[in-house]
Motif scaffolding. Structure first.
Motif, PDB file in Angstrom:
ATOM      1  N   GLU A 195       0.832  -1.196   0.000  1.00 47.77           N
ATOM      2  CA  GLU A 195       0.000   0.000   0.000  1.00 47.77           C
ATOM      3  C   GLU A 195       0.875   1.258   0.000  1.00 47.77           C
ATOM      4  N   ASP A 196       2.074   1.127  -0.566  1.00 47.36           N
ATOM      5  CA  ASP A 196       3.033   2.240  -0.667  1.00 47.36           C
ATOM      6  C   ASP A 196       3.384   2.855   0.681  1.00 47.36           C
ATOM      7  N   GLY A 197       3.259   2.041   1.735  1.00 46.10           N
ATOM      8  CA  GLY A 197       3.674   2.508   3.050  1.00 46.10           C
ATOM      9  C   GLY A 197       2.686   3.414   3.755  1.00 46.10           C
ATOM     10  N   VAL A 225     -10.240  15.696   5.555  1.00 48.81           N
ATOM     11  CA  VAL A 225     -10.503  14.711   4.508  1.00 48.81           C
ATOM     12  C   VAL A 225      -9.604  13.494   4.666  1.00 48.81           C
ATOM     13  N   ALA A 226     -10.193  12.347   4.956  1.00 46.36           N
ATOM     14  CA  ALA A 226      -9.433  11.106   5.044  1.00 46.36           C
ATOM     15  C   ALA A 226      -8.995  10.671   3.653  1.00 46.36           C
ATOM     16  N   GLU A 227      -7.717  10.329   3.534  1.00 43.81           N
ATOM     17  CA  GLU A 227      -7.217   9.852   2.246  1.00 43.81           C
ATOM     18  C   GLU A 227      -6.150   8.791   2.462  1.00 43.81           C
ATOM     19  N   HIS A 228      -6.146   7.818   1.583  1.00 42.09           N
ATOM     20  CA  HIS A 228      -5.122   6.774   1.504  1.00 42.09           C
ATOM     21  C   HIS A 228      -4.839   6.612   0.017  1.00 42.09           C
ATOM     22  N   ASP A 229      -3.592   6.798  -0.383  1.00 37.01           N
ATOM     23  CA  ASP A 229      -3.289   6.812  -1.812  1.00 37.01           C
ATOM     24  C   ASP A 229      -3.404   5.446  -2.476  1.00 37.01           C
ATOM     25  N   LYS A 230      -3.269   4.358  -1.693  1.00 38.92           N
ATOM     26  CA  LYS A 230      -3.300   3.036  -2.330  1.00 38.92           C
ATOM     27  C   LYS A 230      -3.802   1.971  -1.353  1.00 38.92           C
TER      28      LYS A 230
END
Length: 249
Positions: A195-197, A225-230
């Protein structure tokens, strides 16, 4: 509780956007943040948001989309977006040449003036590259915000940390410009490599229980804003992140 929004880019690989919106609503989300790839059928998206009791007060628009200002404004109106945010520039345009960052700042300043006159907020969202010094020693983040002196900043707190900068120092410096933050977490070293760390909010090394108090006391942030890139599982990410946010006072 700090009301948590959800950046829909984190669910870009989920099979059904409408189904995912329903899951967000069931978890207790009331807001989402859009991104450029969703705006092709803005009316349809607006209908799905309404169906699930969700609003979209902020939206990411690529620089090219923003420069087509008439379409961007129509999209914002259709979706109820109040603040348009430029999320990045392509990797090949990131340079150590200070003049190129000044030129970007001038472009953003002009766009900001256009959107502000139309009644909308306008800002920049950072990654880590804005904290890599130019050949002159200045940081692109400073150049952008100094050149475009009236635009807002959506501070992506974990990307600031990945840029080897202290987020709180930047809250102190530009808190009056920060109107939104990306609530994002970083996994411990060597973990979540698929998950790219990145990590679910509250499950990484960023001390969000403390950071959220710093954000609310030092900035003008209205949107969190909750975000997770991968994320390998966006439902898991959405679930665990809002569980963390519900504990905040």
């Amino acid at each position: 509780m700090t009301e948590l929004s959800f950046q829909l880019y984190s669910a870009r690989n989920y099979p059904s956007l409408e189904e995912f919106l329903g899951k967000l609503a069931a978890l207790g989300y009331t807001q989402v943040e859009g991104f450029g790839g969703l705006y092709g059928d803005a009316a349809g998206l607006a209908a799905n948001l309404k169906k699930h009791g969700l609003t979209m007060p902020t939206g990411h628009f690529g620089l090219g989309q923003l420069q087509d200002t008439d379409t961007a404004l129509k999209t914002a109106e259709t979706l109820g977006i109040k603040t348009l945010i430029c999320p990045a520039i392509p990797q090949e345009e990131r340079s150590q040449d200070e003049a190129k960052w000044v030129a970007l700042g001038e472009t953003l300043a002009g766009l900001g003036e256009t959107f502000n006159k139309a009644g909308y907020g306008f800002g920049w969202h950072n990654h880590d590259f804005e904290f890599n010094a130019t050949a002159s020693g200045r940081l692109p983040m400073d150049i952008i915000l100094e050149t475009a002196s009236k635009i807002e900043w959506e501070a992506d707190v974990a990307w600031i940390a990945r840029g080897k900068a202290n987020p709180v120092d930047w809250f102190d410096k530009y808190g009056d410009r920060i109107t939104a933050v990306h609530v994002k977490d970083i996994a411990p070293a060597g973990e979540c490599l698929d998950e790219d760390g990145w990590a679910d909010v509250g499950h990484g090394v960023m001390n969000w229980d403390d950071l959220i108090t710093k954000v609310t006391s030092k900035t003008k942030a209205k949107y969190f804003v909750a975000e997770h890139d991968k994320p390998s599982d966006p439902v898991r990410f959405a679930t665990r992140s809002i569980e963390t946010a519900k504990k905040w006072k």
